[in-house]
Design an enzyme around this catalytic site. Structure first.
Site, PDB file in Angstrom:
ATOM      1  N   CYS A 182      35.254  62.558  -8.893  1.00 20.80           N
ATOM      2  CA  CYS A 182      34.338  62.543  -7.751  1.00 20.80           C
ATOM      3  C   CYS A 182      34.043  63.970  -7.341  1.00 20.80           C
ATOM      4  O   CYS A 182      34.916  64.836  -7.405  1.00 20.80           O
ATOM      5  CB  CYS A 182      34.973  61.793  -6.574  1.00 20.80           C
ATOM      6  SG  CYS A 182      33.842  61.558  -5.185  1.00 20.80           S
ATOM      7  N   CYS A 221      41.733  62.614  -0.236  1.00 22.86           N
ATOM      8  CA  CYS A 221      41.545  61.591  -1.277  1.00 22.86           C
ATOM      9  C   CYS A 221      41.960  62.163  -2.632  1.00 22.86           C
ATOM     10  O   CYS A 221      41.516  63.250  -3.019  1.00 22.86           O
ATOM     11  CB  CYS A 221      40.077  61.174  -1.302  1.00 22.86           C
ATOM     12  SG  CYS A 221      39.663  60.085  -2.674  1.00 22.86           S
ATOM     13  N   CYS A 270      44.093  52.710  -1.333  1.00 17.53           N
ATOM     14  CA  CYS A 270      42.878  53.455  -1.018  1.00 17.53           C
ATOM     15  C   CYS A 270      43.120  54.952  -1.156  1.00 17.53           C
ATOM     16  O   CYS A 270      44.055  55.494  -0.578  1.00 17.53           O
ATOM     17  CB  CYS A 270      42.434  53.180   0.411  1.00 17.53           C
ATOM     18  SG  CYS A 270      42.052  51.474   0.685  1.00 17.53           S
ATOM     19  N   HIS A 290      35.672  58.327   9.216  1.00 19.24           N
ATOM     20  CA  HIS A 290      36.900  59.134   9.373  1.00 19.24           C
ATOM     21  C   HIS A 290      36.880  60.141  10.518  1.00 19.24           C
ATOM     22  O   HIS A 290      37.939  60.615  10.941  1.00 19.24           O
ATOM     23  CB  HIS A 290      37.288  59.870   8.083  1.00 19.24           C
ATOM     24  CG  HIS A 290      37.404  58.976   6.893  1.00 19.24           C
ATOM     25  ND1 HIS A 290      38.114  57.797   6.894  1.00 19.24           N
ATOM     26  CD2 HIS A 290      36.861  59.070   5.631  1.00 19.24           C
ATOM     27  CE1 HIS A 290      38.029  57.219   5.702  1.00 19.24           C
ATOM     28  NE2 HIS A 290      37.266  57.950   4.937  1.00 19.24           N
ATOM     29  N   SER A 346      30.630  51.281  -0.781  1.00 17.11           N
ATOM     30  CA  SER A 346      31.246  52.201   0.176  1.00 17.11           C
ATOM     31  C   SER A 346      30.775  53.612  -0.123  1.00 17.11           C
ATOM     32  O   SER A 346      30.794  54.048  -1.271  1.00 17.11           O
ATOM     33  CB  SER A 346      32.770  52.109   0.043  1.00 17.11           C
ATOM     34  OG  SER A 346      33.404  52.999   0.935  1.00 17.11           O
ATOM     35  N   SER A 356      32.339  55.617   4.984  1.00 16.37           N
ATOM     36  CA  SER A 356      33.638  56.267   5.195  1.00 16.37           C
ATOM     37  C   SER A 356      33.473  57.328   6.271  1.00 16.37           C
ATOM     38  O   SER A 356      33.134  58.471   5.994  1.00 16.37           O
ATOM     39  CB  SER A 356      34.112  56.900   3.880  1.00 16.37           C
ATOM     40  OG  SER A 356      34.312  55.867   2.946  1.00 16.37           O
ATOM     41  N   GLY A 366      35.133  57.773  -7.319  1.00 14.57           N
ATOM     42  CA  GLY A 366      33.734  58.173  -7.355  1.00 14.57           C
ATOM     43  C   GLY A 366      32.942  57.781  -6.128  1.00 14.57           C
ATOM     44  O   GLY A 366      33.394  57.019  -5.284  1.00 14.57           O
ATOM     45  N   GLU A 367      31.742  58.338  -6.050  1.00 14.35           N
ATOM     46  CA  GLU A 367      30.836  58.073  -4.929  1.00 14.35           C
ATOM     47  C   GLU A 367      29.676  57.220  -5.457  1.00 14.35           C
ATOM     48  O   GLU A 367      28.794  57.727  -6.167  1.00 14.35           O
ATOM     49  CB  GLU A 367      30.353  59.409  -4.347  1.00 14.35           C
ATOM     50  CG  GLU A 367      29.181  59.311  -3.394  1.00 14.35           C
ATOM     51  CD  GLU A 367      29.350  58.268  -2.286  1.00 14.35           C
ATOM     52  OE1 GLU A 367      30.424  58.184  -1.665  1.00 14.35           O
ATOM     53  OE2 GLU A 367      28.383  57.515  -2.045  1.00 14.35           O
ATOM     54  N   ASN A 390      46.989  56.932   3.156  1.00 11.48           N
ATOM     55  CA  ASN A 390      47.976  56.841   2.087  1.00 11.48           C
ATOM     56  C   ASN A 390      48.320  58.243   1.608  1.00 11.48           C
ATOM     57  O   ASN A 390      47.441  59.088   1.514  1.00 11.48           O
ATOM     58  CB  ASN A 390      47.419  56.017   0.919  1.00 11.48           C
ATOM     59  CG  ASN A 390      47.345  54.552   1.280  1.00 11.48           C
ATOM     60  OD1 ASN A 390      48.327  53.961   1.702  1.00 11.48           O
ATOM     61  ND2 ASN A 390      46.170  53.964   1.148  1.00 11.48           N
TER      62      ASN A 390
HETATM   63  N1  SAH Z   1      33.358  57.507  -2.346  1.00  6.59           N
HETATM   64  C1  SAH Z   1      33.316  56.274  -1.643  1.00  6.59           C
HETATM   65  C2  SAH Z   1      34.188  55.176  -2.211  1.00  6.59           C
HETATM   66  C3  SAH Z   1      35.589  55.521  -2.660  1.00  6.59           C
HETATM   67  S1  SAH Z   1      36.939  55.651  -1.558  1.00  6.59           S
HETATM   68  C4  SAH Z   1      33.670  56.486  -0.203  1.00  6.59           C
HETATM   69  O1  SAH Z   1      34.134  57.553   0.153  1.00  6.59           O
HETATM   70  O2  SAH Z   1      33.439  55.587   0.593  1.00  6.59           O
HETATM   71  C5  SAH Z   1      37.229  54.172  -0.709  1.00  6.59           C
HETATM   72  C6  SAH Z   1      37.809  54.451   0.677  1.00  6.59           C
HETATM   73  O3  SAH Z   1      39.157  54.978   0.639  1.00  6.59           O
HETATM   74  C7  SAH Z   1      36.986  55.455   1.457  1.00  6.59           C
HETATM   75  O4  SAH Z   1      36.790  55.007   2.760  1.00  6.59           O
HETATM   76  C8  SAH Z   1      37.880  56.673   1.440  1.00  6.59           C
HETATM   77  O5  SAH Z   1      37.589  57.576   2.460  1.00  6.59           O
HETATM   78  C9  SAH Z   1      39.243  56.041   1.570  1.00  6.59           C
HETATM   79  N2  SAH Z   1      40.338  56.940   1.260  1.00  6.59           N
HETATM   80  C10 SAH Z   1      40.318  58.036   0.470  1.00  6.59           C
HETATM   81  N3  SAH Z   1      41.529  58.617   0.423  1.00  6.59           N
HETATM   82  C11 SAH Z   1      42.341  57.891   1.200  1.00  6.59           C
HETATM   83  C12 SAH Z   1      43.724  57.968   1.536  1.00  6.59           C
HETATM   84  N4  SAH Z   1      44.500  58.923   1.035  1.00  6.59           N
HETATM   85  N5  SAH Z   1      44.233  57.037   2.363  1.00  6.59           N
HETATM   86  C13 SAH Z   1      43.450  56.042   2.837  1.00  6.59           C
HETATM   87  N6  SAH Z   1      42.155  55.904   2.552  1.00  6.59           N
HETATM   88  C14 SAH Z   1      41.597  56.827   1.742  1.00  6.59           C
END
Ligand code: SAH
Length: 359
Positions: A118, A125, A342, A223, A198, A221, A168-169, A299
């Site tokens: 990504c 992430c 996630c 946050h 997402s 997403s 990935g996105e 996570n």
């Molecule tokens: N790129 C897309 C889809 C992939 S991630 C997006 O960002 O939406 C799917 C979800 O997991 C997203 O909401 C992302 O922000 C979240 N995520 C990423 N890292 C994480 C982590 N360490 N703990 C919890 N959620 C996380």
């Protein structure tokens, strides 16, 4: 050059092939044979070798001319078998990608990857920490679902939901994602309301998705609900700031009439304060109907020192949202122990396979 050579040179993968491509490869066969293969692939989730309604010679020809794209490297299981993570290698170049299959009491969900790596670089992430390799093709996205569905079938369960929340996105690879959505909807038979894209908030991608014919769910997403913090957590926010993103969400909502959800990974001391909850509530309520908030305690990932909010903090945050009239769900962490939760998908270094196994 023989006709055979021409076909070999222009090889399409099995799950990238449209029905027309398949019919071309099966030229000379009656249409019902093409239908049998198509339904073997997308209704029964059979491997070509298992489609015994056609001759062995034809199976052999299909396997040769329409090869599959994913080689299974490892299958990891947690939650007493309810969460399965597949690590694949893309056969054309060795890049690793991952898919997660989650069994719930009443449904089965597949979480698919849309890119190898990504480029969005969200620090918390694991995929973002690892960087970008390449886009996945439609077939590579579709094959993840087919093979996960084949696995679920062994437990007599059918895939009911597909979430584009793997590596990935998705909206940075929208055309391939859209074609995969059509395959899931038209051929596998999953309704738009059970398909969720997402995104970090790629505004042009949201706008393109709004022009597509099916009302798939959109998850953003979020946050952080203020730009300075979101610039840090989700760097693409510098290009697509919150106000503009909310305009795109509002337009999506107007066209599709589908409630939008916000993802919120709760990070201790970073985005879990009363102020954050208040700002988030305001943002969620500014949409009509208001956005649904999915709270995920962060996570742990190797490259991000901060921890997830503790259980009491998560409850407080969720209660504060609900007190303000926002629907909020706290999502269970699935597959944490196998790095399938996630944000934990980061398949590491390319792997060299010695043996190929099929799911
Ligand atoms: N790129 C897309 C889809 C992939 S991630 C997006 O960002 O939406 C799917 C979800 O997991 C997203 O909401 C992302 O922000 C979240 N995520 C990423 N890292 C994480 C982590 N360490 N703990 C919890 N959620 C996380």
């Amino acid at each position: 050059m023989t006709a055979e050579d021409v076909i070999v040179e222009s090889k399409v993968s099995l799950y990238d092939a449209t029905r027309e491509t398949l019919a071309g490869v099966m030229a000379g066969e009656p249409t019902y044979r093409v239908d049998q293969v198509w339904s073997g692939l997308y209704k029964q989730f059979q491997e070509v070798a298992e489609i015994t309604t056609i001759s062995a010679a034809l199976r052999e020809k299909l396997s040769r001319e329409l090869p599959t794209s994913l080689a299974l490297v490892r299958e990891s299981v947690s939650d007493k078998g309810d969460t399965v993570k597949f690590l694949w290698r893309l056969v054309d170049g060795n890049h690793p990608i991952e898919t997660v299959l989650m069994h719930y009491a009443d449904r089965v969900t597949v979480c698919v990857s849309t890119q190898a790596g990504c480029a969005m670089a969200c620090g918390f992430c694991a995929t973002g920490q690892a960087g970008f390799n390449r886009q996945l093709t439609t077939g590579e996205i579709v094959e993840q679902v087919v093979r996960a569905a084949r696995h679920a079938k062994q437990r007599k369960q059918r895939v009911a939901n597909i979430v584009f929340m793997g590596m990935g996105e998705p909206l940075a690879n929208e055309p391939a994602v859209w074609s995969a959505i059509e395959r899931f909807h038209d051929d596998i038979g999953i309704s738009a309301r059970h398909l969720t894209v997402s995104t970090v908030g790629i505004i042009p991608g949201i706008r393109t998705l709004a022009t597509r014919p099916l009302p798939v769910n959109l998850a953003v997403s979020m946050h952080a609900a203020r730009d300075d913090l979101r610039d840090d957590l989700v760097p693409i926010n510098k290009r697509y700031p919150i106000n503009d993103l909310m305009d795109a969400c509002r337009d999506y909502l107007r066209v599709k009439n589908r409630r939008i959800s916000f993802e919120w990974a709760l990070i201790a001391g970073v985005n879990d304060t009363a102020r954050d909850a208040n700002e988030l509530a305001k943002l969620a309520l500014s949409l009509r109907p208001s956005a649904h908030v999915n709270i995920i305690p962060l996570n742990p990932t190797p490259g991000f020192p901060t921890r997830g909010t503790d259980a009491a903090g998560v409850r407080r945050f969720a209660d504060r949202l609900r007190d303000r009239g926002v629907n909020a769900t706290v999502r269970r962490n699935r597959g944490t122990d196998i790095d399938a939760a996630c944000g934990q998908l980061a398949a590491g270094q390319p792997v060299v396979l010695t043996a190929r196994r099929n799911v």
